[in-house]
Write an enzyme that holds these catalytic residues in place. Structure first.
Site, PDB file in Angstrom:
ATOM      1  N   GLU A  86       0.804  -1.224   0.000  1.00  0.00           N
ATOM      2  CA  GLU A  86       0.000   0.000   0.000  1.00  0.00           C
ATOM      3  C   GLU A  86       0.841   1.280   0.000  1.00  0.00           C
ATOM      4  O   GLU A  86       0.620   2.172   0.806  1.00  0.00           O
ATOM      5  CB  GLU A  86      -0.961  -0.008   1.198  1.00  0.00           C
ATOM      6  CG  GLU A  86      -1.935  -1.175   1.150  1.00  0.00           C
ATOM      7  CD  GLU A  86      -2.937  -1.160   2.294  1.00  0.00           C
ATOM      8  OE1 GLU A  86      -4.125  -1.069   1.999  1.00  0.00           O
ATOM      9  OE2 GLU A  86      -2.508  -1.255   3.463  1.00  0.00           O
TER      10      GLU A  86
HETATM   11  C1  ACM Z   1      -1.903  -5.496   4.178  1.00  0.00           C
HETATM   12  O1  ACM Z   1      -2.963  -5.959   4.626  1.00  0.00           O
HETATM   13  N1  ACM Z   1      -1.833  -4.225   3.838  1.00  0.00           N
HETATM   14  C2  ACM Z   1      -0.741  -6.319   4.014  1.00  0.00           C
END
Ligand code: ACM
Length: 691
Positions: free
Chosen positions: A315
């Site tokens: 992310e």
């Molecule tokens: C995640 O759940 N961002 C690895």
């Protein structure tokens, strides 16, 4: 050839394929091979266990804990006299010493042979022996002749070498003693990796001596000292569990910037914490970033002995990189196309650093890129396709997608997810099923994930357990072990046994559940509240985040009914099974009908009893509509049963009105769902088809 085949099939037949484990055995995870004999070995106060194999401290301590546990399970003091091997009840023999630092490829198999006079546990090393001791503990049951284990032969080994649990200690700090209890639980179900998510935007949880401002400014005083970490890693090692640290970079790294703002892509001052729309990402264009990471990882490599080192990589938001012209210029000057190429550049430099310090790098599936060195282990959280793609590209991988405990799914839904074969919908084969054998070998196993936005030290165990035991079975047991009914039967049993380990809130009988209900109800009797709490579940997936006006922060109280309620309601599951039994019987199973009716009457009458309690507590006001709907649903269920029994159809308008209540009950209110609504819906619908 024929004869050989015949003999082979007789041989194989004599072992129960584990899908058909005898229902009297409540083993979880199910062993690879079980042969049940007749008779039993009594476990009384003269019970002794002796190790005759290769000396290994882990095994000696493991046996000592095992004897304590036998004592706890049976409520009997054992005679503490050490026995000679020749007359010990249980003789344990580990052939070889384990490695100094536990490794991924160590043999974890064991053989447990129990006769009516003694038991023998053999294993290539201490790891298998520790697993075998856990199996033995699950076999102890009361019998007319005393506590006993059955005469049995078990040959067992894991299906996957990597059977992990991630615990996020950044969003909410989780004290070491709570983590240790969870290690005990993991060992009980043969899991072998604790993936420790140690840093994120909300907090940096490790003491660094080289960069002390990391914990001083990034943790609000909530971090583990290096001494605590060493002690914790040793505790895990004693239980056959590796500890893999994760320091999430370059995103999810706001807490680092509190002390070291020069790491950030956007100049400014930062504080740890969850702030909407304020993602912070490291600057991968500065040499200083790598110098910092080199020193930091060097320090952490000495603290965490495991061969693997997780760098996160998930992310990474575009905004911080897009908004810095210097970074965009760097992208152009280096012939990169976009931010993803820049992250790949960062990962390549990071991999060299991690490798220089003797570690193997791991990352979330966003790190996958053609330029990524093949040694990097990829952890898939966004879907099974990335796991297959990583394996195809030559990476080893783990599956986490489908095993997110924070999403509050029922155990059966996690259980259906298989790293090798199935997507979680079970409607189509997972991408991994199309891989070559060689590629499939790169899939090492999986990890359940306990992200901690909505858990505290008080509630975390009730979110991890008992569902984790079903995931543990997925990772350990033969692939064909898939029967939900058997799984739930054994899960209920393992919940009780986990209670002996002192895990909080594991089963609905656990004190922590009652304590939380008492907090909600104040000085009132909790019986009526409990009846409601027993049939509701926290909302699923990420809906709780959406309901909050703002993302939760550490100070957001987690003291509501949604926090006390269990992720999976056992009562609702069992009620749904009763309704299913009744409907399948063509409305003839009167025993099932009587039980259904008894529940419905309780729920119908509960609202009147509960109202006074709900009225008096500000924490419970939001739950009033749920209690009212439970009563309405129960009334509808009773009317449906009467209609079916008397063979008197109810008007369509009645049906429509009831189904509206069902629909409302399955929409989040107070972050909760009324889980008996769907089976009651079936009863309501049956009134239309029963005549
Ligand atoms: C995640 O759940 N961002 C690895």
């Amino acid at each position: 050839m024929r004869t050989l085949q015949f003999l082979l099939s007789v041989f194989l037949f004599s072992f129960f394929a584990m899908a058909q484990i005898p229902s009297s055995l409540n083993l979880m995870p199910v062993p690879a091979k079980v042969q049940v004999g007749t008779g039993q070995l009594v476990v009384d106060q003269a019970f002794t266990a002796v190790s005759t194999g290769r000396k290994d401290d882990r095994l000696d301590w493991g046996i000592s804990r095992f004897l304590d546990q036998v004592s706890r399970q049976t409520g009997m003091q054992l005679n503490a006299q050490p026995a000679a091997a020749s007359n010990a009840t249980l003789v344990i023999r580990a052939e070889n010493a384990g490695r100094k630092v536990q490794e991924l490829d160590e043999d974890e198999s064991y053989t447990l042979e129990i006769t009516a006079s003694r038991a023998t546990l053999t294993a290539p090393n201490a790891l298998g022996a520790l697993h075998g001791l856990q199996t033995f503990l699950q076999l102890i049951d009361p019998t007319p002749a005393g506590f006993a284990v059955p005469v049995i032969t078990i040959q067992d080994q894991p299906r996957f070498a990597w059977r992990g649990l991630l615990i996020d200690v950044s969003r909410h700090f989780i004290p070491i003693e709570v983590l240790k209890r969870n290690l005990d639980g993991m060992a009980a179900v043969k899991m072998n990796v604790l993936h420790w998510h140690l840093s994120d935007d909300e907090g940096f949880r490790v003491e660094s001596k080289r960069f002390p401002k990391l914990q001083e400014l990034g943790s609000e005083g909530q971090y583990y000292t290096q001494a605590e970490i060493r002690d914790f890693v040793a505790y895990a090692r004693d239980r056959g569990i590796r500890v893999v640290p994760e320091f999430d970079v370059p995103g999810h790294s706001r807490s680092w910037m509190a002390g070291y703002p020069e790491l950030a892509s956007v100049p400014g001052s930062y504080r740890a914490g969850r702030i909407a729309d304020a993602d912070t990402v490291m600057d991968p264009t500065r040499d200083g970033t790598y110098k910092f990471l080199d020193k930091f990882i060097g320090e952490m490599a000495g603290l965490f002995p495991d061969a693997y080192f997780h760098i996160g990589g998930d992310e990474v938001t575009n905004k911080p990189w897009d908004s810095n012209p210097k970074i965009q210029e760097f992208i152009r000057a280096h012939g990169m196309k976009n931010n993803r190429d820049l992250q790949a550049y960062f990962n390549q430099r990071l991999q060299k650093i991690v490798s220089k310090h003797g570690k193997i790098m791991m990352g979330w599936d966003e790190v996958l890129h053609p330029d990524l060195p093949k040694t990097v282990l990829v952890e898939s959280w966004r879907g099974q396709d990335s796991l297959a793609e990583a394996a195809r590209q030559g990476h080893r991988g783990l599956l986490s997608y489908g095993y997110y405990l924070d999403l509050m799914w029922p155990a059966a839904r996690h259980y259906a997810v298989d790293p090798m074969t199935m997507t979680m919908t079970m409607t189509k084969p997972g991408a991994a099923a199309a891989l070559t054998t060689e590629e499939q070998k790169r899939i090492l196993g999986g990890e359940a994930c306990m992200w901690s936005e909505f858990v505290t030290p008080e509630t975390i165990e009730s979110r991890i357990w008992p569902r984790l035991a079903a995931i543990a079975e997925r990772f350990w047991s033969p692939q064909e072990t898939r029967d939900n009914q058997s799984m739930y039967q054994r899960l209920d049993e393992v919940s009780w046994r986990l209670g002996w380990l002192g895990l909080n809130g594991v089963s609905k009988y656990e004190s922590n559940y009652a304590t939380m209900l008492h907090r909600l109800a104040g000085s009132h009797d909790i019986a009526a509240l409990r009846l409601l709490a027993d049939v509701v579940e926290p909302t699923k997936d990420y809906t709780r985040t959406e309901v909050f006006p703002q993302p939760p922060v550490k100070s957001t109280p987690l003291n509501r009914l949604a926090d006390a309620a269990r992720p999976e309601s056992t009562v609702a599951r069992q009620f749904a099974e009763l309704v299913e039994t009744y409907l399948q019987s063509g409305y003839k199973d009167s025993a099932a009908e009587a039980q259904i009716r008894a529940w419905l009457v309780k729920w119908r009458d509960n609202d009147a009893n509960l109202k006074a309690v709900l009225d008096r507590s500000f924490l419970l006001a939001e739950d009033k509509p749920l209690s009212e709907d439970l009563a309405t649903l129960a009334t509808a269920g009773l009317e449906a049963l009467d209609s079916i029994g008397k063979n008197q159809p109810l008007p369509d308008a009645w049906c429509t009105a009831q189904l509206a209540v069902v629909e409302r009950s399955m929409k989040p209110r107070a972050n909760l769902l009324v889980m008996v609504a769907p089976p009651i819906q079936k009863l309501v619908e049956a009134t239309a088809s029963s005549h």
